[in-house]
Design a protein around this motif. Structure first.
Motif, PDB file in Angstrom:
ATOM      1  N   PHE A 120     119.216  75.575 -11.377  1.00  0.00           N
ATOM      2  CA  PHE A 120     119.765  74.353 -10.800  1.00  0.00           C
ATOM      3  C   PHE A 120     118.622  73.437 -10.406  1.00  0.00           C
ATOM      4  CE2 PHE A 120     122.977  77.559 -10.117  1.00  0.00           C
ATOM      5  CZ  PHE A 120     124.126  76.913 -10.510  1.00  0.00           C
ATOM      6  N   VAL A 121     118.758  72.148 -10.725  1.00  0.00           N
ATOM      7  CA  VAL A 121     117.740  71.156 -10.399  1.00  0.00           C
ATOM      8  C   VAL A 121     118.429  70.002  -9.694  1.00  0.00           C
ATOM      9  CG1 VAL A 121     115.918  69.666 -11.310  1.00  0.00           C
ATOM     10  CG2 VAL A 121     116.486  71.783 -12.505  1.00  0.00           C
ATOM     11  N   LEU A 122     117.889  69.574  -8.557  1.00  0.00           N
ATOM     12  CA  LEU A 122     118.389  68.391  -7.857  1.00  0.00           C
ATOM     13  C   LEU A 122     117.371  67.284  -8.050  1.00  0.00           C
ATOM     14  CD1 LEU A 122     120.436  66.996  -6.013  1.00  0.00           C
ATOM     15  CD2 LEU A 122     119.113  67.854  -4.064  1.00  0.00           C
ATOM     16  N   ILE A 123     117.821  66.213  -8.692  1.00  0.00           N
ATOM     17  CA  ILE A 123     116.967  65.063  -8.980  1.00  0.00           C
ATOM     18  C   ILE A 123     117.405  63.928  -8.077  1.00  0.00           C
ATOM     19  CG2 ILE A 123     116.245  63.425 -10.742  1.00  0.00           C
ATOM     20  CD1 ILE A 123     117.011  65.685 -12.793  1.00  0.00           C
ATOM     21  N   GLY A 124     116.464  63.392  -7.315  1.00  0.00           N
ATOM     22  CA  GLY A 124     116.827  62.377  -6.339  1.00  0.00           C
ATOM     23  C   GLY A 124     117.783  62.997  -5.336  1.00  0.00           C
ATOM     24  N   ASP A 125     118.770  62.209  -4.910  1.00  0.00           N
ATOM     25  CA  ASP A 125     119.762  62.722  -3.964  1.00  0.00           C
ATOM     26  C   ASP A 125     121.090  63.030  -4.620  1.00  0.00           C
ATOM     27  OD1 ASP A 125     118.001  62.513  -1.841  1.00  0.00           O
ATOM     28  OD2 ASP A 125     118.583  60.445  -1.405  1.00  0.00           O
ATOM     29  N   THR A 126     121.275  62.625  -5.871  1.00  0.00           N
ATOM     30  CA  THR A 126     122.613  62.694  -6.445  1.00  0.00           C
ATOM     31  C   THR A 126     122.734  63.396  -7.797  1.00  0.00           C
ATOM     32  OG1 THR A 126     122.293  60.527  -7.424  1.00  0.00           O
ATOM     33  CG2 THR A 126     123.354  60.589  -5.271  1.00  0.00           C
ATOM     34  N   ILE A 127     121.684  63.486  -8.561  1.00  0.00           N
ATOM     35  CA  ILE A 127     121.797  64.037  -9.915  1.00  0.00           C
ATOM     36  C   ILE A 127     121.554  65.542  -9.884  1.00  0.00           C
ATOM     37  CG2 ILE A 127     120.922  63.964 -12.275  1.00  0.00           C
ATOM     38  CD1 ILE A 127     119.986  61.091 -11.675  1.00  0.00           C
ATOM     39  N   GLU A 128     122.541  66.304 -10.342  1.00  0.00           N
ATOM     40  CA  GLU A 128     122.434  67.756 -10.398  1.00  0.00           C
ATOM     41  C   GLU A 128     122.389  68.193 -11.863  1.00  0.00           C
ATOM     42  OE1 GLU A 128     125.568  69.596  -8.195  1.00  0.00           O
ATOM     43  OE2 GLU A 128     125.360  68.157  -6.547  1.00  0.00           O
ATOM     44  N   VAL A 129     121.439  69.047 -12.184  1.00  0.00           N
ATOM     45  CA  VAL A 129     121.293  69.573 -13.539  1.00  0.00           C
ATOM     46  C   VAL A 129     121.441  71.085 -13.472  1.00  0.00           C
ATOM     47  CG1 VAL A 129     119.737  69.828 -15.503  1.00  0.00           C
ATOM     48  CG2 VAL A 129     119.755  67.695 -14.204  1.00  0.00           C
ATOM     49  N   GLU A 130     122.216  71.629 -14.387  1.00  0.00           N
ATOM     50  CA  GLU A 130     122.413  73.068 -14.465  1.00  0.00           C
ATOM     51  C   GLU A 130     121.985  73.506 -15.864  1.00  0.00           C
ATOM     52  OE1 GLU A 130     126.102  76.150 -13.744  1.00  0.00           O
ATOM     53  OE2 GLU A 130     126.331  74.047 -13.211  1.00  0.00           O
ATOM     54  N   ILE A 131     121.095  74.493 -15.943  1.00  0.00           N
ATOM     55  CA  ILE A 131     120.587  74.977 -17.221  1.00  0.00           C
ATOM     56  C   ILE A 131     121.035  76.429 -17.392  1.00  0.00           C
ATOM     57  CG2 ILE A 131     118.565  75.349 -18.664  1.00  0.00           C
ATOM     58  CD1 ILE A 131     117.135  73.237 -16.913  1.00  0.00           C
ATOM     59  N   PHE A 132     121.825  76.669 -18.403  1.00  0.00           N
ATOM     60  CA  PHE A 132     122.382  77.989 -18.683  1.00  0.00           C
ATOM     61  C   PHE A 132     121.344  78.866 -19.388  1.00  0.00           C
ATOM     62  CE2 PHE A 132     125.838  75.073 -18.212  1.00  0.00           C
ATOM     63  CZ  PHE A 132     126.786  75.788 -17.498  1.00  0.00           C
ATOM     64  N   PRO A 133     121.519  80.186 -19.373  1.00  0.00           N
ATOM     65  CA  PRO A 133     120.549  81.076 -20.028  1.00  0.00           C
ATOM     66  C   PRO A 133     120.328  80.795 -21.511  1.00  0.00           C
ATOM     67  CG  PRO A 133     121.936  82.353 -18.560  1.00  0.00           C
ATOM     68  CD  PRO A 133     122.517  80.953 -18.607  1.00  0.00           C
ATOM     69  N   ASN A 134     121.317  80.226 -22.199  1.00  0.00           N
ATOM     70  CA  ASN A 134     121.155  79.904 -23.630  1.00  0.00           C
ATOM     71  C   ASN A 134     120.480  78.555 -23.858  1.00  0.00           C
ATOM     72  OD1 ASN A 134     123.158  78.131 -22.952  1.00  0.00           O
ATOM     73  ND2 ASN A 134     124.661  78.882 -24.422  1.00  0.00           N
ATOM     74  N   GLY A 135     120.085  77.867 -22.774  1.00  0.00           N
ATOM     75  CA  GLY A 135     119.379  76.597 -22.882  1.00  0.00           C
ATOM     76  C   GLY A 135     120.259  75.376 -22.826  1.00  0.00           C
ATOM     77  N   GLU A 136     121.579  75.564 -22.794  1.00  0.00           N
ATOM     78  CA  GLU A 136     122.487  74.418 -22.684  1.00  0.00           C
ATOM     79  C   GLU A 136     122.309  73.781 -21.312  1.00  0.00           C
ATOM     80  OE1 GLU A 136     126.587  74.874 -23.762  1.00  0.00           O
ATOM     81  OE2 GLU A 136     126.069  76.450 -25.188  1.00  0.00           O
ATOM     82  N   VAL A 137     122.439  72.434 -21.278  1.00  0.00           N
ATOM     83  CA  VAL A 137     122.233  71.687 -20.043  1.00  0.00           C
ATOM     84  C   VAL A 137     123.513  70.950 -19.680  1.00  0.00           C
ATOM     85  CG1 VAL A 137     120.888  69.851 -18.976  1.00  0.00           C
ATOM     86  CG2 VAL A 137     119.798  71.404 -20.588  1.00  0.00           C
TER      87      VAL A 137
END
Length: 79
Positions: A59-76
């Motif tokens: 899980f990555v939090l970019i700024g205050d609002t953008i959340e990124v989730e990266i699955f084990p297979n590399g899908e984002v």
């Protein structure tokens, strides 16, 4: 001195049991690298990077609002 001692295979918890170190997959690392470069090119702060122990997702939090989730297979997944 810290209550935890880090080992090569993992770390020793207070009850002296050894827990395995959580490692991202190569596809996750590649996806994380690409996202981090893109975000830094846009001059946005990367506030949190964390790997969930149960789901093995990054899980990555970019700024205050953008959340990124990266699955084990590399899908984002971007919220």
């Amino acid at each position: 001195m810290s209550r935890h001692r880090f080992l090569t295979l993992g770390y020793r918890k207070e009850d002296n049991s050894i827990e395995e170190k959580l490692e991202p997959t190569p596809k996750q690392l590649q996806a994380l690298y690409r996202r981090c470069v893109a975000v830094s090119n846009l001059m946005q702060p990367i506030n949190v990077v964390r790997m969930d122990e149960r789901s093995k997702r990054i899980f990555v939090l970019i700024g205050d609002t953008i959340e990124v989730e990266i699955f084990p297979n590399g899908e984002v997944f971007v919220k």
